[in-house]
Design a protein around this motif. Sequence first.
Motif, PDB file in Angstrom:
ATOM      1  N   THR A  99       1.348  -1.469  -0.169  1.00 20.85           N
ATOM      2  CA  THR A  99       0.044  -0.197  -0.036  1.00 20.85           C
ATOM      3  C   THR A  99       0.709   1.603  -0.039  1.00 20.85           C
ATOM      4  O   THR A  99       1.451   1.795   0.896  1.00 20.85           O
ATOM      5  N   SER A 101       0.147   4.200   0.685  1.00 15.19           N
ATOM      6  CA  SER A 101      -0.226   5.371   1.450  1.00 15.19           C
ATOM      7  C   SER A 101       0.633   4.941   2.803  1.00 15.19           C
ATOM      8  O   SER A 101       0.992   5.720   3.371  1.00 15.19           O
ATOM      9  N   THR A 102       1.089   4.285   2.970  1.00 15.49           N
ATOM     10  CA  THR A 102       1.844   3.482   4.232  1.00 15.49           C
ATOM     11  C   THR A 102       2.855   3.113   4.373  1.00 15.49           C
ATOM     12  O   THR A 102       3.448   2.937   5.068  1.00 15.49           O
ATOM     13  N   ARG A 144      -9.515  -9.109   6.100  1.00 16.23           N
ATOM     14  CA  ARG A 144      -9.468  -8.476   7.241  1.00 16.23           C
ATOM     15  C   ARG A 144      -7.961  -8.135   7.441  1.00 16.23           C
ATOM     16  O   ARG A 144      -7.014  -6.666   8.229  1.00 16.23           O
ATOM     17  N   LEU A 147      -5.307  -5.439   5.634  1.00 18.25           N
ATOM     18  CA  LEU A 147      -5.121  -4.032   6.585  1.00 18.25           C
ATOM     19  C   LEU A 147      -4.837  -3.464   7.218  1.00 18.25           C
ATOM     20  O   LEU A 147      -4.307  -2.800   7.466  1.00 18.25           O
ATOM     21  N   VAL A 148      -5.281  -5.039   8.220  1.00 14.95           N
ATOM     22  CA  VAL A 148      -4.066  -4.395   9.350  1.00 14.95           C
ATOM     23  C   VAL A 148      -2.843  -4.496   9.423  1.00 14.95           C
ATOM     24  O   VAL A 148      -1.946  -3.009  10.153  1.00 14.95           O
ATOM     25  N   ALA A 152      -3.685  -0.606   5.965  1.00 16.85           N
ATOM     26  CA  ALA A 152      -4.760   0.572   5.039  1.00 16.85           C
ATOM     27  C   ALA A 152      -5.667   0.438   5.797  1.00 16.85           C
ATOM     28  O   ALA A 152      -6.400  -0.064   6.390  1.00 16.85           O
ATOM     29  N   ARG A 153      -6.930   1.505   4.896  1.00 20.10           N
ATOM     30  CA  ARG A 153      -8.215   1.082   4.918  1.00 20.10           C
ATOM     31  C   ARG A 153      -8.451   0.731   3.603  1.00 20.10           C
ATOM     32  O   ARG A 153      -8.092   0.998   2.134  1.00 20.10           O
ATOM     33  N   VAL A 154     -10.165   0.722   3.632  1.00 15.74           N
ATOM     34  CA  VAL A 154     -11.329   0.747   2.477  1.00 15.74           C
ATOM     35  C   VAL A 154     -10.678   2.026   2.155  1.00 15.74           C
ATOM     36  O   VAL A 154     -11.187   3.105   2.308  1.00 15.74           O
ATOM     37  N   ASP A 156      -8.284   2.427   0.283  1.00 16.57           N
ATOM     38  CA  ASP A 156      -6.596   3.011   0.018  1.00 16.57           C
ATOM     39  C   ASP A 156      -6.091   2.130  -2.026  1.00 16.57           C
ATOM     40  O   ASP A 156      -7.122   1.065  -2.113  1.00 16.57           O
ATOM     41  N   THR A 170     -13.675  -5.838   2.695  1.00 19.38           N
ATOM     42  CA  THR A 170     -12.825  -7.053   3.207  1.00 19.38           C
ATOM     43  C   THR A 170     -13.769  -8.177   3.008  1.00 19.38           C
ATOM     44  O   THR A 170     -14.564  -7.987   3.181  1.00 19.38           O
TER      45      THR A 170
END
Lengths: 847, 224
Positions: A99, A101-102, A144, A147-148, A152-154, A156, A170
């Motif tokens: 991801t 973003s992170t 899930r 994501l953790v 990240a988030r939905v 992204d 998810t």
Amino acid sequence: MNLSFTLAMARREGRSSWRRIGFYMATVTLGVGALVAINSFRADVTAAIHREARTLLGSDLRLSSRRPMPETVQAILDSVAATGSEVSYVTSFSSMALTPSTGRTRLVNVRGLEGGFPFYGEVETDPAGSWSELQSGRRALVDRSVLVYLGARVGDELRIGQARFTIAGTIVRMPGEADISSTIRPRVLIPAEFLAETELLGFGSLVRYRAYLRLADPEEADAFAERHETLLEEAEVGATTVAQRAEDYARSLDIFARFLGLVGLAALLLGGLGVASAVHVFVKRKLETVAVLRCLGATQRTVFAVYLLQAGLMGLGGAAAGVVLGLAVQVLLPGILDDFLPVAVSPTLHPMVALAGLGVGVWVAVIFGLLPLLSVRDVTPLEALRRPFDGPASRWDLRRLAVMGALVATVVALSIAQAPHPWAGVAFAAAAAVTAAILGGMAWALTRATRRFFPRRAPYVVRQGVANLFRPHNQTVAVTLTVGFGVFVLGSMHIVQRNLLERLSLDARPDRPNLVVFDIQQDQRDGVESLIREHGFSAAELTPIVPARVAALNGRPVDELLEDTTGPRPARWALRREYRHTYRDTLVGSEELLAGEWWYEPAAPGALPRISVEEGLAEELGVGLGDAITWDVQGVLIETEITSLRQVSWARFETNFFVVFEPGVLDAAPTVYVTLTRVPGEEERALLQRDLVEAYPNVSALDLSLVQQTLETLIGSIALAIRFMALFSIASGMIVLVGAVATSRYQRVRESVLLKTLGAQARQVRQVLATEYVALGSLAGLTGCILAAVAGWALVTFLFELSFRLPLLQLAGIGLAAAVTTVLVGLVAGRDALRRAPLAVLREIGE
Amino acid sequence: MIIAEHLEQTYMSGGHPLTVLSDINLTVEPQGFLAIVGPSGSGKTTLLGLLAGLDRPTAGRVVLDGEDLGPLTEDARARLRGEKVGFVFQTFQLIPTLTALENVLVPIELRPRAADRVENPEQRGRELLTRVGLGERTHHYPAQLSGGEQQRVALARAFANNPKVLFADEPTGNLDGDTGHAVIDLLVALNTEARTTLVLVTHDQELAQRAHQVVRLSGGKLVT
């Protein structure tokens, strides 16, 4: 035998027996409860799997291949699709997901979907409805845990190889997949049309191609698979029908449930011990009554029947309560085992399971009670006139031996019925018997030793306490057995769990690698190595990997071997699988040469290229030193000779191989590389993985800490289930302990009162009791710990094939806790004697 | 009613044979009253046990109401006791888990065939308890009764089956003087009413004097 008298007497006596041994029947309740719960649950799961068999597969039939569907198979699929059936394709492989973003990465299981899969069952997502929109663009649905981990988030962006997706939601539940699978291999679902964009399906990546079929006539699935069996086999495409899938699931869940059942059975056996010791004490208290009845003209058989009937009735009461408890627990089990269940399980009443539980409970109560009850036969009417010293001597006649035999047969039969495999059942029964025998033997040895080496010079309270261990009506055997057995069960489970968990922690020592970087292409070698170096770490030498298949064994082609039905055949999977070979000039740390010679010397001119084969594989293939294997390496046939056999410790976190080639043979073959490195900090590992994935999207990295986490979650979930079932054993053990102490309480109370009358202070009486229980608790705790250590060692070494480490402190903790509990229970039970007036106590004893 | 011939009883004690009784010969007539007296350890209770068929003699034989006890199996002797013998013990030996009435009913209910039992056993039990003065305490447990009351329940139980012989082992040994006398009066009265043969072990000289026949034991031998 006089039936009406037997019934009337059993009923009248039963009024007070309930008080004396009814309490013990709670152990039967717990044991039966555990068995009814787990067996009903098993039946629930089997029913659910068969009810939702199609959902498990998501289709009527599944075809699976390591390569894109060969033309012959694709032709069939196309023709099927043209005649009213539906076909859906799922392509899956492991890859890094990133991801931006992170900046975090994670190894995931990517699945490209095309068509209407799943045809049966629904994919649950959060937010709901994301599933139907998956195919409408560059969208991805992820577990899930992904994501953790990625932070990240939905919404992204998610990068898989060169392709970019938006995380649309998810996955809550995929039909046919247990929740635990998202922990083991977190899923990322994408539309198949973007698979090519990832550029990850090239050489060296392990891709699984699946086709799911919904047939116009679902009943046709088996016939379809049969009709095309030869063609599919030739194309190396596996076919799975609904029935097979259901059976596979049912079998593996059944094994797990049966294993839990064994843990439950331990509770019932402990209950049996409890019943036996309760009846033993009960019979001792009834000797006078028996003698009077004999005086008044009752025959041996009549008196025996009176007490047997009582045991049976109380067993029935205990077992009936157990069935009710079991049915209540049955409702809880799906919640506890949810992670492992691929289908929703709804608890249903299974009358046969309940009846069987009832029967087993009564039988266990009767058969365990029978042995001490046999003493009733040996009471002579004369004892009504003269009180004997310590009960009648046991007679070793045919009946006693028959009862012993029936008892052993009961334990073995129950274990076999409950165990995943008959031999496991026999082993379980043997372990239980040996444990009980050793504990009983230790108790006997303690009574002998304390009598022989009596501490004559010790203070009075100590002498009195020690004497309690061997005096008539002592509770040494009963307490040692129950407490020791409890420590044994808990201790061995704990040891196995610790060893499984420590397996990986051991490899996390500072000098061990903790990151595997794999799928490195030939032209990326230098780049990857320098990238790792730029991050300040050193990579181990790159290990080459060359995919190959077996073409022939000793000149006989694989097809011929597969068709040959005469004599012992090499294992199918070993002939058909794709191997990943390496070549090197030395053995590595996880290997040990078992036979033959390593290629330290140059080969003789004209000799075949030399290979070393792992012992287990050699056995599966039915080959040994000097045999020839011809390999198909990307279309090139290479004939080799086995010159050595190795043992490989697969559990070591290293790159291990079934077959190792001598250098110089495979150098020119298409190769991918793998390397190990050690990156201490979590943040540093994340950064390195991000840069690797950005520069080389096809390269994947496996983080050891992640593997460890996964394993911990997995073992934790299993341990939770086991602990839950073990609760029954613990509760059962506590009841037996409290009961054992309580039954001898009358004896102790009488003595304590006498001591008080003779001038002993409460403190001294307490010290006498404490001495006795400290001795009992320590012996039971210590013996239980030693037995647990031996059992744990055997399980870890032989069943799990790991090197054994004894978690001494924790084990000692369990033993100590048991000893302390014993002392506390003993003192609390004796408290009565200290508080109450002597007269009241003496009156109660006289009753 | 009872014939004992050359009775001998030897026990093994600490690996050595210990002769408790030797060469006992005696006869008790029907409806007779035999008192066995002697100091503690003289073998009184052992003799009583042998006469009642509670144990087998090492040598000699016992004939009870015409039946030689020697060849009888353990169960056959139990049946014989059930039919013909009643017991009264020094320590009362009531079954603690049964009420007074239930204790009295035991010998009746033990009869294998219903036809052999008295009609309406419960009524019979109540009558007996009333006869011993405990008509109001039928549902009391032994622990709720005094020593004298317990022994009276034991008396009622002993007569429940209309036995031909009643064996009593120091029936007043655990009772105070007055209570003991009352129990003995009751015992003798019941015995006369039921025309039972009575064999009684006692230390009590006064009680012994009421017997038709007294045998004195000393060191396991009869001294007459």
